[in-house]
Design an enzyme around this catalytic site. Sequence first.
Site, PDB file in Angstrom:
ATOM      1  N   ARG A 190      -5.087 -12.791  30.138  1.00 25.92           N
ATOM      2  CA  ARG A 190      -5.070 -12.019  28.683  1.00 25.92           C
ATOM      3  C   ARG A 190      -4.032 -10.734  28.910  1.00 25.92           C
ATOM      4  O   ARG A 190      -4.472 -10.411  30.036  1.00 25.92           O
ATOM      5  CB  ARG A 190      -6.568 -11.623  28.525  1.00 25.92           C
ATOM      6  CG  ARG A 190      -7.328 -12.745  28.240  1.00 25.92           C
ATOM      7  CD  ARG A 190      -8.624 -12.285  28.028  1.00 25.92           C
ATOM      8  NE  ARG A 190      -9.763 -13.730  27.711  1.00 25.92           N
ATOM      9  CZ  ARG A 190     -10.437 -13.648  26.840  1.00 25.92           C
ATOM     10  NH1 ARG A 190     -10.838 -12.720  26.323  1.00 25.92           N
ATOM     11  NH2 ARG A 190     -11.014 -14.863  26.611  1.00 25.92           N
ATOM     12  N   GLU A 216     -19.945  -5.972  29.035  1.00 26.76           N
ATOM     13  CA  GLU A 216     -20.138  -7.243  28.578  1.00 26.76           C
ATOM     14  C   GLU A 216     -19.886  -8.145  29.526  1.00 26.76           C
ATOM     15  O   GLU A 216     -18.900  -8.016  30.023  1.00 26.76           O
ATOM     16  CB  GLU A 216     -19.302  -7.410  27.437  1.00 26.76           C
ATOM     17  CG  GLU A 216     -19.321  -8.730  26.792  1.00 26.76           C
ATOM     18  CD  GLU A 216     -17.950  -9.151  25.926  1.00 26.76           C
ATOM     19  OE1 GLU A 216     -17.509  -8.282  25.237  1.00 26.76           O
ATOM     20  OE2 GLU A 216     -17.399 -10.167  26.291  1.00 26.76           O
ATOM     21  N   ARG A 273     -12.631  -2.660  34.108  1.00 30.77           N
ATOM     22  CA  ARG A 273     -13.049  -3.664  33.919  1.00 30.77           C
ATOM     23  C   ARG A 273     -12.451  -4.865  32.928  1.00 30.77           C
ATOM     24  O   ARG A 273     -13.037  -6.035  32.442  1.00 30.77           O
ATOM     25  CB  ARG A 273     -14.665  -3.707  32.952  1.00 30.77           C
ATOM     26  CG  ARG A 273     -14.212  -2.990  31.722  1.00 30.77           C
ATOM     27  CD  ARG A 273     -15.491  -2.324  30.985  1.00 30.77           C
ATOM     28  NE  ARG A 273     -15.137  -2.091  29.593  1.00 30.77           N
ATOM     29  CZ  ARG A 273     -14.458  -1.598  29.181  1.00 30.77           C
ATOM     30  NH1 ARG A 273     -13.748  -0.584  29.838  1.00 30.77           N
ATOM     31  NH2 ARG A 273     -14.048  -1.251  27.728  1.00 30.77           N
ATOM     32  N   SER A 285     -19.608 -13.920  26.256  1.00 31.38           N
ATOM     33  CA  SER A 285     -20.075 -14.126  24.938  1.00 31.38           C
ATOM     34  C   SER A 285     -20.231 -15.491  24.769  1.00 31.38           C
ATOM     35  O   SER A 285     -19.361 -16.423  25.474  1.00 31.38           O
ATOM     36  CB  SER A 285     -19.062 -13.569  23.949  1.00 31.38           C
ATOM     37  OG  SER A 285     -17.801 -12.890  24.756  1.00 31.38           O
ATOM     38  N   GLU A 304      -3.835  -7.819  28.174  1.00 33.81           N
ATOM     39  CA  GLU A 304      -4.461  -6.625  27.927  1.00 33.81           C
ATOM     40  C   GLU A 304      -3.639  -5.699  28.412  1.00 33.81           C
ATOM     41  O   GLU A 304      -3.234  -5.504  29.508  1.00 33.81           O
ATOM     42  CB  GLU A 304      -5.624  -6.427  28.647  1.00 33.81           C
ATOM     43  CG  GLU A 304      -6.832  -7.767  28.585  1.00 33.81           C
ATOM     44  CD  GLU A 304      -7.864  -7.685  27.600  1.00 33.81           C
ATOM     45  OE1 GLU A 304      -7.696  -6.538  26.788  1.00 33.81           O
ATOM     46  OE2 GLU A 304      -8.632  -8.533  27.693  1.00 33.81           O
ATOM     47  N   ARG A 342     -16.701 -10.009  36.116  1.00 31.82           N
ATOM     48  CA  ARG A 342     -17.591  -9.217  35.468  1.00 31.82           C
ATOM     49  C   ARG A 342     -19.103  -9.282  35.993  1.00 31.82           C
ATOM     50  O   ARG A 342     -19.985  -8.412  36.019  1.00 31.82           O
ATOM     51  CB  ARG A 342     -17.665  -9.437  33.877  1.00 31.82           C
ATOM     52  CG  ARG A 342     -16.412  -8.980  33.289  1.00 31.82           C
ATOM     53  CD  ARG A 342     -16.376  -7.748  32.489  1.00 31.82           C
ATOM     54  NE  ARG A 342     -15.290  -7.462  31.643  1.00 31.82           N
ATOM     55  CZ  ARG A 342     -14.897  -7.198  30.539  1.00 31.82           C
ATOM     56  NH1 ARG A 342     -16.092  -7.696  29.451  1.00 31.82           N
ATOM     57  NH2 ARG A 342     -13.807  -7.075  29.869  1.00 31.82           N
TER      58      ARG A 342
END
Length: 432
Positions: free
Chosen positions: A214, A355, A222, A358, A216, A406
């Site tokens: 990703r 989180e 995190r 998901s 990001e 995570r």
Amino acid sequence: KKRTHYSDEITPDMDGKKVSLVGWVHEIRDLGGIVFLLLRDREGIIQVTAPSKKVDKELMDKMRKSGKESVIFVEGTVKESSKAPNNVEIIPTNFEIINKSKQPLPLDTTGKVKAELDTRLDARFLDLRKLNVNAIFKIRNKMLNSVRKFFEENGFIEINTPKLVASATEGGTALFPVTYFEREAFLGQSPQLYKQMMMAAGFEKVYEIGPIFRAEEHDTLRHLNEAISIDIEVSFANHEDVMKILENLIVRVIEDLNKSCKKELKILNKKLEVPETPFERITYDEVIEIVNSKGVVLEYGEDLSRAAEKALGEEMDNYYFIIDWPTSIKPFYVMPNEKNPEKCYAFDLMYKDLEISSGAMRIHDHDLLVKRIKEQDLNPESFKYYLDAFKYGMPPHAGWGLGAERFMMALTGVKNIRETILFPRDRRRLTP
Ligand code: ATP
Ligand code: AMO
């Protein structure tokens, strides 16, 4: 020069026994008439004690000159001693330096001199020799082991899907482009589309443990640019069914770690309590109320900001689910609620303010899926290979993705996700 024992296998009741160890020089203390050397191996540390009355001068000099972090071989006699760590030490009869370490070290492996994370990561191979850093990766190993056993016992098939892909799946985070011969390709953000296609293949229950990429841009405690995702997809299941699987998996891992990682958890000063199931479920609307009541602005239709997560974490302890999300902020493949299509069957698993997973029940109807792709301003043409799988008998299905790092943060209590991965990739770091 073969070892007979690891350091943690040597106990006071072995007094008088001949043993051989290999490892690294953790510390040397030279008091003239007596030399103390701590030998460290994968399993711990043991004291090698050389008093001049019992050990010849040549051997003592070799010990003195060995140097911190050199690789050594020690042969000697076990001696019970109330003054030694763990009440046991080795009186050496033979001492060899197998490979000398350069001095000074870029990093103190005893942990007495604190180093910045960047310094630590630059010399990660040395950093990983520290007992507390090492403990994290022993726990990670056992966690992944426990996850695999859980899936195996529950009838899941392990799959491996491509990481060089043609399209995005998760809105919100950017893709890394790569040159794929004459075309542009991307590094996969999630095995999402492939694991769903395995439902059309009739595999029914699949899991994958693999890298996700990703782009990001931000630098947070995190987010990583390369992470390991534990993904599942299950046919003839809804969101509630896969939430139960997730709860059971978390409980199983914690139970297993409490048995297999006693030493490591103690080093990290971490007590793992087995959470009660079912985990608490709160709705997205309730989250807004909680967050707003704590003075943090969160409007309907917004994803949780960091401030919102923090406010929520103050209110909610342990593991809990957020359910009934607005359809608009979840990916196109999530099944909207038939009675109220503004809401959908997606969930997030939180640990305090973090989180960790998901998931959702998915759309299995081809035309509805096309409609949702268009509504999210995406082009169904670019998803043809995926959409085809929905035309010839796609069962209803659901699944989730659990970020391994995570989850490790939740299990170990470390505050920076970089601590939970051997060689973190972030905005600034591509080596080592
Ligand atoms: P997902 O895994 O679904 O992408 P996530 O837990 O990775 O979710 P993000 O959605 O990437 O989290 O980010 C969570 C929230 O934190 C977002 O609202 C995002 O805007 C905010 N956020 C992320 N990074 C920063 C940052 N550096 N500064 C401020 N806010 C940030
Ligand atoms: P999501 O985008 O929420 O969902 O990702 C799933 C989980 O992966 C972890 N994760 C990350 N960990 C570290 N750094 C990152 N940059 C990062 N991004 C994600 C998180 C997150 O909860 N396809 C869906 C899953 C599904 O519905 O099956 C997905 O990718 O722990």
